[in-house]
Design a protein around this motif. Structure first.
Motif, PDB file in Angstrom:
ATOM      1  N   GLY A 118      29.583   8.647  -4.373  1.00 23.01           N
ATOM      2  CA  GLY A 118      30.325   7.357  -3.936  1.00 23.01           C
ATOM      3  C   GLY A 118      29.858   6.623  -2.969  1.00 23.01           C
ATOM      4  O   GLY A 118      28.886   6.876  -2.418  1.00 23.01           O
ATOM      5  N   SER A 119      30.694   5.685  -2.513  1.00 21.28           N
ATOM      6  CA  SER A 119      30.271   4.624  -1.339  1.00 21.28           C
ATOM      7  C   SER A 119      31.330   3.950  -0.948  1.00 21.28           C
ATOM      8  O   SER A 119      32.488   4.008  -1.732  1.00 21.28           O
ATOM      9  CB  SER A 119      29.082   3.735  -2.094  1.00 21.28           C
ATOM     10  N   LEU A 120      31.183   3.319   0.195  1.00 20.35           N
ATOM     11  CA  LEU A 120      32.331   3.037   0.811  1.00 20.35           C
ATOM     12  C   LEU A 120      31.871   1.970   1.864  1.00 20.35           C
ATOM     13  O   LEU A 120      30.791   1.799   2.104  1.00 20.35           O
ATOM     14  CB  LEU A 120      33.181   4.022   1.534  1.00 20.35           C
ATOM     15  N   SER A 121      32.681   1.004   2.203  1.00 19.48           N
ATOM     16  CA  SER A 121      32.519  -0.175   3.091  1.00 19.48           C
ATOM     17  C   SER A 121      33.010   0.185   4.395  1.00 19.48           C
ATOM     18  O   SER A 121      34.489   0.386   4.476  1.00 19.48           O
ATOM     19  CB  SER A 121      33.111  -1.377   2.412  1.00 19.48           C
ATOM     20  N   LEU A 122      32.318   0.055   5.547  1.00 16.23           N
ATOM     21  CA  LEU A 122      33.022   0.236   6.862  1.00 16.23           C
ATOM     22  C   LEU A 122      34.006  -0.662   7.422  1.00 16.23           C
ATOM     23  O   LEU A 122      34.033  -1.910   6.778  1.00 16.23           O
ATOM     24  CB  LEU A 122      31.823   0.260   7.940  1.00 16.23           C
ATOM     25  N   GLY A 123      34.825  -0.329   7.914  1.00 18.19           N
ATOM     26  CA  GLY A 123      35.881  -1.087   8.691  1.00 18.19           C
ATOM     27  C   GLY A 123      35.750  -1.409   9.960  1.00 18.19           C
ATOM     28  O   GLY A 123      34.512  -1.432  10.513  1.00 18.19           O
ATOM     29  N   ASP A 124      36.477  -1.742  10.691  1.00 15.28           N
ATOM     30  CA  ASP A 124      36.123  -2.054  12.205  1.00 15.28           C
ATOM     31  C   ASP A 124      36.027  -0.843  12.868  1.00 15.28           C
ATOM     32  O   ASP A 124      36.470   0.311  12.609  1.00 15.28           O
ATOM     33  CB  ASP A 124      37.625  -2.769  13.023  1.00 15.28           C
ATOM     34  N   PHE A 125      35.081  -0.976  14.145  1.00 13.70           N
ATOM     35  CA  PHE A 125      35.002   0.400  14.935  1.00 13.70           C
ATOM     36  C   PHE A 125      36.003   0.077  16.131  1.00 13.70           C
ATOM     37  O   PHE A 125      35.900  -0.553  17.029  1.00 13.70           O
ATOM     38  CB  PHE A 125      33.500   0.277  15.498  1.00 13.70           C
ATOM     39  N   ILE A 126      36.506   1.492  16.105  1.00 17.80           N
ATOM     40  CA  ILE A 126      37.555   1.201  17.370  1.00 17.80           C
ATOM     41  C   ILE A 126      37.137   2.332  18.338  1.00 17.80           C
ATOM     42  O   ILE A 126      37.038   3.470  17.974  1.00 17.80           O
ATOM     43  CB  ILE A 126      39.076   1.815  16.772  1.00 17.80           C
ATOM     44  N   PRO A 127      36.875   1.428  19.716  1.00 18.49           N
ATOM     45  CA  PRO A 127      36.291   2.610  20.728  1.00 18.49           C
ATOM     46  C   PRO A 127      37.355   3.594  21.218  1.00 18.49           C
ATOM     47  O   PRO A 127      38.569   2.971  21.830  1.00 18.49           O
ATOM     48  CB  PRO A 127      35.750   1.701  21.569  1.00 18.49           C
ATOM     49  N   TYR A 128      37.078   4.697  21.682  1.00 20.74           N
ATOM     50  CA  TYR A 128      37.942   5.648  22.418  1.00 20.74           C
ATOM     51  C   TYR A 128      37.083   6.140  23.521  1.00 20.74           C
ATOM     52  O   TYR A 128      36.296   6.970  23.340  1.00 20.74           O
ATOM     53  CB  TYR A 128      38.446   6.815  21.591  1.00 20.74           C
ATOM     54  N   SER A 129      37.855   5.635  24.848  1.00 22.89           N
ATOM     55  CA  SER A 129      37.121   6.274  25.994  1.00 22.89           C
ATOM     56  C   SER A 129      37.963   7.294  26.743  1.00 22.89           C
ATOM     57  O   SER A 129      39.338   7.228  26.407  1.00 22.89           O
ATOM     58  CB  SER A 129      36.935   4.925  26.954  1.00 22.89           C
ATOM     59  N   ARG A 130      37.217   8.186  27.521  1.00 26.97           N
ATOM     60  CA  ARG A 130      37.858   9.136  28.027  1.00 26.97           C
ATOM     61  C   ARG A 130      38.948   8.703  29.028  1.00 26.97           C
ATOM     62  O   ARG A 130      38.670   7.898  29.772  1.00 26.97           O
ATOM     63  CB  ARG A 130      37.148  10.131  28.669  1.00 26.97           C
ATOM     64  N   LEU A 131      39.905   9.239  29.188  1.00 23.49           N
ATOM     65  CA  LEU A 131      40.987   8.934  30.287  1.00 23.49           C
ATOM     66  C   LEU A 131      40.669   9.438  31.614  1.00 23.49           C
ATOM     67  O   LEU A 131      39.806  10.709  31.526  1.00 23.49           O
ATOM     68  CB  LEU A 131      42.376   9.539  29.984  1.00 23.49           C
ATOM     69  N   PRO A 132      40.911   8.846  32.731  1.00 20.53           N
ATOM     70  CA  PRO A 132      40.645   9.564  34.000  1.00 20.53           C
ATOM     71  C   PRO A 132      41.299  10.771  34.140  1.00 20.53           C
ATOM     72  O   PRO A 132      42.601  11.146  33.582  1.00 20.53           O
ATOM     73  CB  PRO A 132      41.129   8.570  35.108  1.00 20.53           C
ATOM     74  N   PRO A 133      40.655  11.795  34.818  1.00 19.73           N
ATOM     75  CA  PRO A 133      41.394  13.272  34.927  1.00 19.73           C
ATOM     76  C   PRO A 133      42.552  13.149  35.728  1.00 19.73           C
ATOM     77  O   PRO A 133      42.623  12.357  36.622  1.00 19.73           O
ATOM     78  CB  PRO A 133      40.337  14.018  35.606  1.00 19.73           C
ATOM     79  N   ARG A 134      43.497  13.835  35.324  1.00 17.06           N
ATOM     80  CA  ARG A 134      44.936  14.103  35.980  1.00 17.06           C
ATOM     81  C   ARG A 134      44.515  14.840  37.380  1.00 17.06           C
ATOM     82  O   ARG A 134      43.944  15.738  37.533  1.00 17.06           O
ATOM     83  CB  ARG A 134      46.200  14.758  35.202  1.00 17.06           C
ATOM     84  N   ASN A 135      45.410  14.438  38.125  1.00 13.69           N
ATOM     85  CA  ASN A 135      45.127  14.800  39.756  1.00 13.69           C
ATOM     86  C   ASN A 135      46.448  15.871  40.009  1.00 13.69           C
ATOM     87  O   ASN A 135      47.467  15.989  39.537  1.00 13.69           O
ATOM     88  CB  ASN A 135      45.339  13.934  40.705  1.00 13.69           C
TER      89      ASN A 135
END
Length: 135
Positions: A118-135
């Protein structure tokens, strides 16, 4: 008449079984994607990502493609028109230039047979960044 009622019930049950299986698979894919993006913050969608910055890619069945970047950011792409992705698919992308963009076509090859599946068309790229560590 009784036979007709039993036949009707059987036909309705048979026609809804694939829908229920698809919904179950979609729910499993969403749960897997949630685990991957856990402890990360979603950013504003972008149209393209640089190919040289992609460290690896991962298929989340029936849901999305996750691109892991060299800097630790994840980009989640939900293909347009729905995704019929399988872990046994190999992603084959042909790009012109140095970026992978939202309208690029990705061909899927079956890992075992090496035949195009098969084949597909890509959509938007959603960035996911790491959250800062909890204190």
């Amino acid at each position: 008449m009784r036979f007709l009622s039993i036949l009707s019930i059987a036909l309705i049950a048979a026609s809804t079984a694939p829908l229920a299986a698809r919904e179950r698979d979609n729910a499993a894919g969403e749960a897997a994607l949630s685990r991957i993006t856990e402890r990360r913050d979603a950013g504003k969608p972008v149209d393209c990502i640089n190919l040289r910055d992609i460290r690896s890619s991962e298929i989340v069945p029936n849901t999305a493609i996750v691109y892991r970047m060299n800097n630790g950011t994840l980009f989640v792409n939900r293909p347009q028109g729905g995704a019929f992705l399988d872990r046994d698919d190999i992603l084959v992308t042909r790009t012109i230039g140095t970026q992978l963009c939202r309208i690029d076509i990705v061909n899927l090859l079956d890992r075992n047979s090496r035949m195009m599946s098969g084949s597909l068309s890509l959509g938007d790229f959603i960035p996911y960044s790491r959250l800062p560590p909890r204190n």
